[in-house]
Scaffold this motif. Structure first.
Motif, short mmCIF file in Angstrom:
data_model
loop_
_atom_site.label_atom_id
_atom_site.label_comp_id
_atom_site.label_asym_id
_atom_site.label_seq_id
_atom_site.Cartn_x
_atom_site.Cartn_y
_atom_site.Cartn_z
N HIS A 201 40.27 -15.79 127.39
CA HIS A 201 41.52 -16.49 127.64
C HIS A 201 42.09 -16.07 128.97
CE1 HIS A 201 41.04 -18.01 123.65
NE2 HIS A 201 40.76 -16.79 123.27
N GLY A 202 41.28 -16.23 129.99
CA GLY A 202 41.70 -15.94 131.35
C GLY A 202 40.99 -16.92 132.24
N ASN A 203 41.53 -17.15 133.41
CA ASN A 203 40.94 -18.12 134.32
C ASN A 203 39.95 -17.48 135.27
OD1 ASN A 203 42.32 -20.32 133.23
ND2 ASN A 203 44.17 -19.76 134.35
N VAL A 204 39.55 -18.24 136.27
CA VAL A 204 38.49 -17.76 137.15
C VAL A 204 38.92 -16.53 137.95
CG1 VAL A 204 37.06 -18.39 139.12
CG2 VAL A 204 37.43 -20.02 137.30
N THR A 205 40.17 -16.51 138.42
CA THR A 205 40.64 -15.33 139.14
C THR A 205 41.82 -14.68 138.45
OG1 THR A 205 41.96 -16.81 140.50
CG2 THR A 205 39.89 -16.06 141.44
N LEU A 206 42.70 -15.52 137.90
CA LEU A 206 43.92 -14.99 137.30
C LEU A 206 43.79 -14.92 135.79
CD1 LEU A 206 46.53 -17.17 139.25
CD2 LEU A 206 45.78 -14.84 139.78
N THR A 207 44.68 -14.11 135.19
CA THR A 207 44.78 -14.12 133.73
C THR A 207 45.47 -15.42 133.32
OG1 THR A 207 46.98 -13.14 133.74
CG2 THR A 207 45.11 -11.63 133.72
N SER A 208 45.60 -15.61 132.02
CA SER A 208 46.37 -16.75 131.55
C SER A 208 47.20 -16.32 130.34
CB SER A 208 45.49 -17.92 131.16
OG SER A 208 46.29 -18.97 130.67
N PRO A 209 48.41 -15.82 130.60
CA PRO A 209 49.26 -15.47 129.47
C PRO A 209 49.50 -16.66 128.53
CG PRO A 209 50.19 -14.60 131.50
CD PRO A 209 49.02 -15.45 131.88
N THR A 210 49.55 -17.86 129.10
CA THR A 210 49.76 -19.03 128.26
C THR A 210 48.60 -19.21 127.29
OG1 THR A 210 50.91 -20.07 130.10
CG2 THR A 210 50.26 -21.49 128.28
N CYS B 71 57.83 -25.86 124.21
CA CYS B 71 56.47 -25.49 123.82
C CYS B 71 56.07 -24.13 124.37
CB CYS B 71 55.49 -26.54 124.31
SG CYS B 71 55.80 -28.16 123.59
N HIS B 72 56.44 -23.87 125.62
CA HIS B 72 55.94 -22.64 126.23
C HIS B 72 56.55 -21.38 125.64
CE1 HIS B 72 52.98 -23.51 129.36
NE2 HIS B 72 53.50 -24.73 129.28
N GLN B 73 57.75 -21.49 125.08
CA GLN B 73 58.33 -20.29 124.49
C GLN B 73 57.55 -19.83 123.26
OE1 GLN B 73 62.28 -21.59 123.71
NE2 GLN B 73 61.84 -22.26 121.63
N LEU B 74 56.68 -20.71 122.77
CA LEU B 74 55.83 -20.32 121.65
C LEU B 74 54.61 -19.54 122.11
CD1 LEU B 74 55.79 -23.71 119.77
CD2 LEU B 74 57.03 -21.66 119.08
N MET B 75 54.31 -19.60 123.40
CA MET B 75 53.04 -19.03 123.88
C MET B 75 53.24 -17.91 124.89
SD MET B 75 50.91 -22.56 124.45
CE MET B 75 52.06 -23.44 125.50
N ASP B 76 53.96 -18.22 125.98
CA ASP B 76 54.02 -17.27 127.09
C ASP B 76 54.56 -15.90 126.71
OD1 ASP B 76 54.69 -19.65 129.82
OD2 ASP B 76 53.20 -19.60 128.24
N PRO B 77 55.66 -15.83 125.93
CA PRO B 77 56.18 -14.49 125.63
C PRO B 77 55.16 -13.61 124.91
CG PRO B 77 57.78 -16.17 125.01
CD PRO B 77 56.52 -16.88 125.34
N ILE B 78 54.24 -14.21 124.18
CA ILE B 78 53.19 -13.43 123.52
C ILE B 78 52.18 -12.96 124.56
CG2 ILE B 78 51.38 -13.46 121.78
CD1 ILE B 78 52.84 -15.79 120.43
N GLY B 79 51.76 -13.90 125.40
CA GLY B 79 50.71 -13.61 126.36
C GLY B 79 51.07 -12.56 127.39
N PHE B 80 52.37 -12.42 127.69
CA PHE B 80 52.77 -11.42 128.69
C PHE B 80 52.37 -10.00 128.27
CE2 PHE B 80 54.41 -14.40 131.34
CZ PHE B 80 55.61 -15.01 130.99
N ALA B 81 52.19 -9.78 126.98
CA ALA B 81 51.85 -8.43 126.52
C ALA B 81 50.53 -7.94 127.12
CB ALA B 81 51.74 -8.41 125.00
N PHE B 82 49.68 -8.92 127.53
CA PHE B 82 48.33 -8.54 127.96
C PHE B 82 48.18 -8.48 129.47
CE2 PHE B 82 47.03 -8.78 123.68
CZ PHE B 82 47.71 -9.85 123.13
N GLU B 83 49.30 -8.59 130.17
CA GLU B 83 49.23 -8.62 131.63
C GLU B 83 48.68 -7.33 132.22
OE1 GLU B 83 48.83 -11.63 132.55
OE2 GLU B 83 49.97 -11.20 134.37
#
Lengths: 854, 439
Positions: free
Chosen positions: A380-389, A440-452
């Protein structure tokens, strides 16, 4: 953000949608709170999904074929479709397209030919003969069909996971007859019946029609055999084993809940179950996507097959540790197992060695369980960047079964207002401020930030664009910092249990639970969450549930709004009843449905006949059912073959194999005697020795002659092997042989002159006639006298009608004449023969051995 | 109708080199003008689909001039050398738009809304509500060639778990896709496999007959949805039976191709596309099928177009790259270069007095236009080939009134000689093709 800032520079497109006009729609689409998506609709009856067909996945097909034939199939099979997360669910939805059918057909024939490559191999597998070996007289057609029928009943029972019903066995026998009649190749006919078994929908699908559930006309329950199949595929990824099959054959045994639970526990303990349930984990966490993920090779040169394999290995190890013992599955998210292969440990910044001791990963690394490890982070990450979403979306939708609609068409989805030099987190946080996005994004991004704190290949990153990483995050009101704490929050989330219930159900049942079962599964899952989540018990709960063991009756024809609430008559073979139009379908027909005929003296299928058409394979052949009793109907002949086993179950091994036909090819002849030129088998002393030695080497014969028949497609030819009851071995001095015919000498040991010499010598010994020499040295030669052979006077004119070149001028003794003498002897009612013993002009003498029926 | 058998020897190199096609036997079968078989059967028409995901940059796609002899826009420039075979239609929109990606797929391929699976989730899991436009053409050409249709795929990204519309192009019905084949070796073996043994084929027919009987009996006991699945199963069996019974001559094959492996971890997209183009050209020249689809990339594809300096999959780039979206533009142009190779390959394969592209009508499209905002307006559409003289080529037709994309698909079908009176349903129902594109 005012709409005017969203107007793009440049070309004005006609009909560009005004964002202001769209706003109400956007807000509506994303308007729900964190814990309730478009969730389960309240349904009064908790109806399970409908009865129907479930196509085997590719892995299940391979397991079934291995179970049936002991063969491992490596060829192409139709691809599996993942729907609602699992290939098994795709199997309950999708059709068989032309390409799929071609692949199944090729597979079926490849397997049939591998199972029955020759008549001998077929006989070994069947225990009786459908096709005669090369050279042997044709089998009696009835005997061949009895053998085939017995095989079909047994193999069909295994392949289709239930006993064959009338007229299925007759139809399959019909395939054999059709091929026999048009090609006269019984081996091909045998292969065709096996191919028909494997191409049948009864093999390719789990066919679940169910049987009536007393008192509930809208529901059906899985039959005994359907239960066994569904359980076996769910628990072990393959068809029912012998024990479960035997239970399925006992009417009602698997309807008993205790028996069922015992079987579930037994299956769970098998190695196949481990493999199958690692598959569940693979699909849930999408591990098969790892090789397809592209990462920037300049930034991440270590990304490649080795690292991907290590990530998958670690992930599976974590799952096995959390799922296959007595512990709580939630430890998957909190970590604790030692699972990290060296190449992955390196990525994590650990030196391989002292840091990778026998204990779990150092908690100071902050990784915790599966969510802090390479597989999840890289998938669940992109080619160069992560993807918290994406990381948040996976957790929200796959682990907590939340729902996130797509953005409606026409909405800008970029992050353009913040410069690309800002850290990713800052750019994404704009999603949260913008009212068109945050629903919609408040359901996803706040979770994904934990893995930054971990980059797109799962290695540690401490800064993003020079700014120190902020890994503070939130899961539905629970604040966390970093991956390990997020893992713990996920483990404690109230939706985890219900979501596992749905995922387990979909994987095990191979279908979507539907609106009807959502509530039941949620309740089940909440119970687990409140107590212990031991995977073994969770799976047992799911596969013992009503939603797994019962089905809704198949949906019938549609009806219209005007007809809603009306009833109409319906009927089945067993009686009449009424059905009603409800929810646009005719349903609930209460006419008694026909059952499946069983051997019990009753007419279950209401056709006026009792116990008709029931056949089954037995030790000695085929049995049929008469008024509730199984009785032998056809006896099958079991032929002893030279294989060191008691094939015909008479406590004797390899007995009475006085004359056997053995197929050999050129390589085998040369292996027996290096100087044998396979084109000159008849006239070459070396080749005579080769056949003799090969036969002696089988262990069931002492000598042999050949070649008496040939298969041009396989390049094999048949020799006749004899044991001492038919061939008496004699050592004869050259002087004796030469005296019998002056042309038979050490320098000319194979030819018509020696044929005559040997024949005369054997006769002089009171041993009738014979052939040879089969071995020789300077002193003399080994010949084989055949006292039981019958000598016939024939002519080359007659022999030429069997093999046209054995006409006395083109050939008097040679490969074609060998075939001709054999055919001549078979026509005379013998098993085989050789010649010429003596010959002159058109006259030729043949020695014929054995009688048909020996 | 009895077709003469065509044994051809196709020489030449794959991947770029012009193919020399020696057709001595074939020419012998033609009439004196080279326009039809000696028995006056016309040479075959073909219908094709060529699809890429994630749309275009509309401001670089729409040509600035209209009518015949239009000047190509920046993204259409790679098709410059083929312009008399390429027509563009712009200004059309999807009339059933509710979902960013699924609506366009369903609209351009079936002329109506997608079919949504189940009701316990959002709209994301979808399939086609009926068969797709290529199967409409396959119905029309049914029985004329050994394979009803061929589906090929190029780039590796295979679509997410959002239903068959995201994973496949051609469909026979709901949840009934024709999977695309991505491995050139599998395609080669399927199309050019060694001729089979007639005795064995008799046995294969007997088996298929028996299986059909089993399906028929089983069908009667199933619900409506499963009956439909088994109907497709029966159709598939029938297609194979027909092929076994026909005496179509296999083409003499060239050497088995080798799949293009990644180099330094990067997908060799151009190589893979070229291999598929070559295989399809041979298949068409050998008349193995009249209908084909090439799924160059899937809807919403995450294809990594490293060739133009992308740093991410294309779908992510469409959403994350700031305007003017240079990388998206470059990726679209790159995609059109691949289409140019494909069309060029067909043009360079002679047939009769012309070439394969002369006798084809190929619908080239995507599932939306501007991927950045998921726009279903200003729909990208090219109609390529001359359709055996039915298509003018080289025309840019612009709709002044936001017409339905269904007209585009209907026109493409007419270009192949598939004379359907209407196409699509509900808001997507249309009866009038675009006459400016037709001869």
């Amino acid at each position: 953000m005012a709409p005017s800032q969203r107007r793009r520079p440049g070309v004005e497109f006609p009909g560009e949608v005004s964002l202001r006009a769209l706003l109400p729609t956007l807000l509506l689409a994303c308007q729900f709170s964190g814990d309730a998506g478009p969730g389960p609709q309240p349904v009064a009856d908790g109806a399970p999904p409908p009865a129907g067909l479930h196509r085997l996945t590719a892995d299940q097909y391979r397991a079934a074929v291995n179970d049936l034939l002991g063969l491992s199939f490596e060829g192409d099979l139709p691809i599996d479709y993942v729907v609602y997360g699992y290939a098994a669910v795709g199997g309950s939805e999708l059709s068989i397209a032309p390409l799929d059918l071609e692949q199944y057909e090729t597979a079926a024939w490849t397997l049939a030919e591998a199972a029955f490559p020759t008549a001998e191999a077929a006989e070994a597998r069947l225990g009786c003969a459908v096709a005669a070996p090369l050279g042997a007289p044709d089998l009696d057609a009835d005997a061949a069909e009895a053998c085939l029928l017995r095989y079909l009943l047994g193999a069909g029972r295994t392949a289709w996971r239930r006993p064959l019903q009338d007229p299925e066995s007759a139809e399959l026998l019909g395939v054999y007859r059709a091929v026999q009649n048009s090609t006269n190749q019984p081996l091909l006919g045998l292969q065709a019946t096996l191919a028909a078994l494997l191409l049948s929908p009864h093999f390719l699908f789990r066919v679940e029609l169910g049987e009536p559930l007393p008192g509930e006309p809208d529901r059906r329950r899985l039959t005994d055999h359907e239960r066994a199949a569904r359980l076996a595929f769910a628990l072990t990824g393959g068809p029912p084993d012998a024990v479960l099959s035997a239970l399925a054959d006992q009417p009602g045994a698997l309807q008993d809940p205790d028996t069922l639970r015992a079987e579930v526990a037994r299956a769970w303990a098998t190695p196949a179950a481990r493999v199958a349930w690692l598959g569940f984990f693979d699909e849930t966490f999408e591990l098969s996507e790892l090789p397809a993920k592209t990462k920037d090779p300049a930034l991440f040169p270590q990304w490649g097959p080795a690292l991907q394999a290590a990530m998958a290995e670690e992930a599976r190890c974590l799952f096995a540790d959390a799922g296959f013992g007595d512990g709580d599955l939630r430890s998957l998210f909190t970590g604790g197992a030692t699972c990290t292969p060296p190449v992955l440990a390196q990525l994590y910044g650990l030196s391989t060695g002292a840091d990778r001791g026998p204990g779990p990963l150092d908690p100071a690394l902050g990784r915790g369980g599966i969510l802090g490890r390479g597989a999840f982070l890289a998938l669940h990450g992109n080619v160069t960047l992560t993807s918290p979403t994406h990381r948040g979306k996976f957790i929200r939708t796959r682990l907590l079964c939340g729902s996130i609609p797509a953005p409606p068409p026409g909405v800008m989805t970029d992050l353009e207002s913040i410069s690309e030099d800002a850290p990713l987190r800052e750019r994404l946080e704009q999603h949260m401020e913008d009212p068109t996005c945050n629903g919609c994004h408040q359901l996803m991004d706040p979770i994904g930030f934990a893995f930054e704190g971990f980059n797109t290949v799962g290695a540690v990153q401490v800064t993003d664009q020079g700014v120190p990483i902020d890994a503070s995050a939130e899961l539905d009101g629970v604040a966390v910092l970093g991956a390990a704490e997020m893992g713990a929050a996920v483990a404690a989330h109230p939706d985890l249990g219900p979501c596992f219930a749905r995922n387990l159900y979909r994987f095990a049942a191979g279908q979507h639970e539907g609106v009807g079962q959502s509530a039941a599964l949620d309740t089940l899952g909440e119970g687990w969450g409140a107590g212990e989540m031991v995977l073994r018990d969770m799976v047992a709960d799911v596969v013992s549930s009503e939603g797994f063991l019962t089905m809704s009756a198949p949906l019938g024809d549609t009806c219209t709004e005007e007809e809603a609430g009306q009833s109409r008559p319906c009927e089945t073979a067993c009686g009449a009843g009424e059905e009603r139009c409800e929810d646009l379908r005719w349903r609930g027909c209460d006419a008694p449905p026909p059952g499946v005929e069983a051997c019990d003296g009753l007419d279950q299928d209401c056709d006026g006949l009792v116990d008709e058409g029931l056949l089954r394979a037995s030790e000695g052949g085929v049995e049929s059912c008469t008024n509730g009793v199984w009785q032998p109907t056809l006896d099958v002949e079991f032929f002893e073959t030279c294989n060191g086993e008691d094939d015909d179950s008479d406590s004797l091994i390899d007995e009475e194999l006085s004359l056997t036909f053995v197929a050999l090819n050129a390589a085998e002849l040369i292996a027996a005697h290096g100087d044998c030129d396979p084109a000159r088998t008849a006239t070459s002393g070396a080749c005579r020795a080769a056949v003799h030695r090969h036969c002696a080497g089988t262990g069931c014969a002492s000598t042999g002659f050949g070649m008496v028949a040939e298969d041009l497609t396989t390049g094999e030819a048949a020799a006749v092997c004899l044991d001492p009851s038919l061939a008496s071995e004699q050592w004869i001095a050259w002087s004796t042989l030469t005296a019998a015919h002056p042309g038979c000498t050490l320098s000319s040991p194979a030819g018509p002159d020696c044929n005559a010499a040997v024949s005369r010598t054997c006769s002089g010994l009171g041993l009738g006639t014979g052939y040879g020499p089969v071995e020789y040295s300077g002193d003399g030669a080994l010949v084989e006298c055949t006292p039981t052979a019958t000598v016939y006077a024939t002519t080359y004119s007659v022999l030429a009608t069997m093999q046209s070149t054995c006409d006395g001028s083109a050939e008097r003794m040679g490969p074609r004449c060998d075939l001709a003498f054999h055919d001549y002897c078979q026509q005379a009612g013998h098993l085989s023969g050789y010649g010429p013993l003596e010959n002159s002009g058109d006259a030729a003498y043949a020695a014929c051995i054995g009688a048909v029926g020996d | 109708m009895k077709r003469p058998s065509r044994r051809q020897v196709l020489r030449g190199l794959l991947r770029g080199a012009a193919v020399g096609v020696a057709l001595p036997t074939f020419e012998h079968l033609l009439n004196s003008r080279g326009t039809a078989y000696a028995d006056e059967t016309a040479l075959p028409d073909r219908f094709g689909l060529w699809f890429w995901g994630n749309g275009v940059r509309p401001e670089h796609w729409v040509p600035s001039t209209t009518g015949a002899g239009f000047s190509p826009s920046a993204e259409l420039a790679p098709l410059g050398g083929l312009l008399d075979y390429v027509s563009v239609a712009t200004g059309f929109e999807v009339k059933t738009a509710t979902h960013p990606h699924h609506s366009g797929m369903a609209a351009i391929l079936t002329g109506q809304k997608y079919y949504q699976l189940g009701t316990t989730r959002d709209t994301i899991v979808s399939t086609m509500a009926r068969q797709t436009v290529d199967q409409d053409a396959a119905d029309w050409f049914s029985g004329l060639s050994p394979f009803r249709s061929l589906e090929l795929g190029v780039t590796r990204f295979h679509g997410t778990d959002e239903g068959t519309t995201f994973q496949h192009l051609s469909h026979n019905g709901p949840n009934n896709p024709n999977p695309s084949e991505y491995d050139p070796v599998t395609v080669y073996r399927r199309l050019f496999a060694a001729p089979s043994d007639p005795v064995r084929n008799l046995a294969r027919q007997s088996v298929l007959d028996a299986v059909n009987g089993q399906i028929g009996r089983l069908s009667g006991q199933l619900g409506a949805a499963d009956r439909a699945r088994l109907e497709q199963h029966t159709e598939s069996i029938r297609a194979l039976e027909l092929r076994l019974a026909s005496s179509y001559a296999a083409c003499e094959p060239f050497d088995e191709p080798v799949a293009a492996a990644d180099v330094d971890g990067l997908e060799q997209i151009e190589e893979k596309g070229a291999l598929m183009a070559d295989l399809l050209a041979y298949a068409l020249a050998c008349d193995l099928t009249r209908v084909f689809s090439v799924e160059w990339s899937t809807a919403g594809s995450g294809v990594y177009v490293w060739q133009v300096g992308a740093t991410d999959g294309l779908h992510s780039t469409c959403h994350n790259e700031s305007m003017p979206q240079d990388v998206v533009h470059a990726a679209t142009t790159f995609t059109m270069e691949q289409l140019a190779y494909f069309l060029g390959r067909l043009r360079d394969t002679p047939e009769g007095d012309g070439n394969l592209l002369d006798r084809s009508a190929i619908l080239c499209t995507s599932e939306l236009s501007d991927g950045h905002i998921h726009s279903n307006q200003e729909y990208p559409f090219l109609l390529c080939g001359k359709g055996s003289g039915r298509l003018r080529g080289g025309v840019h037709h612009r709709s002044g009134s936001l017409e339905s994309v269904s007209r585009l698909s209907l026109t493409a079908l007419h270009g192949a000689g598939v004379e359907l009176a209407s196409w699509g349903a509900d808001e997507g129902y249309e009866t009038a093709p675009i006459t400016e594109l037709l001869a």
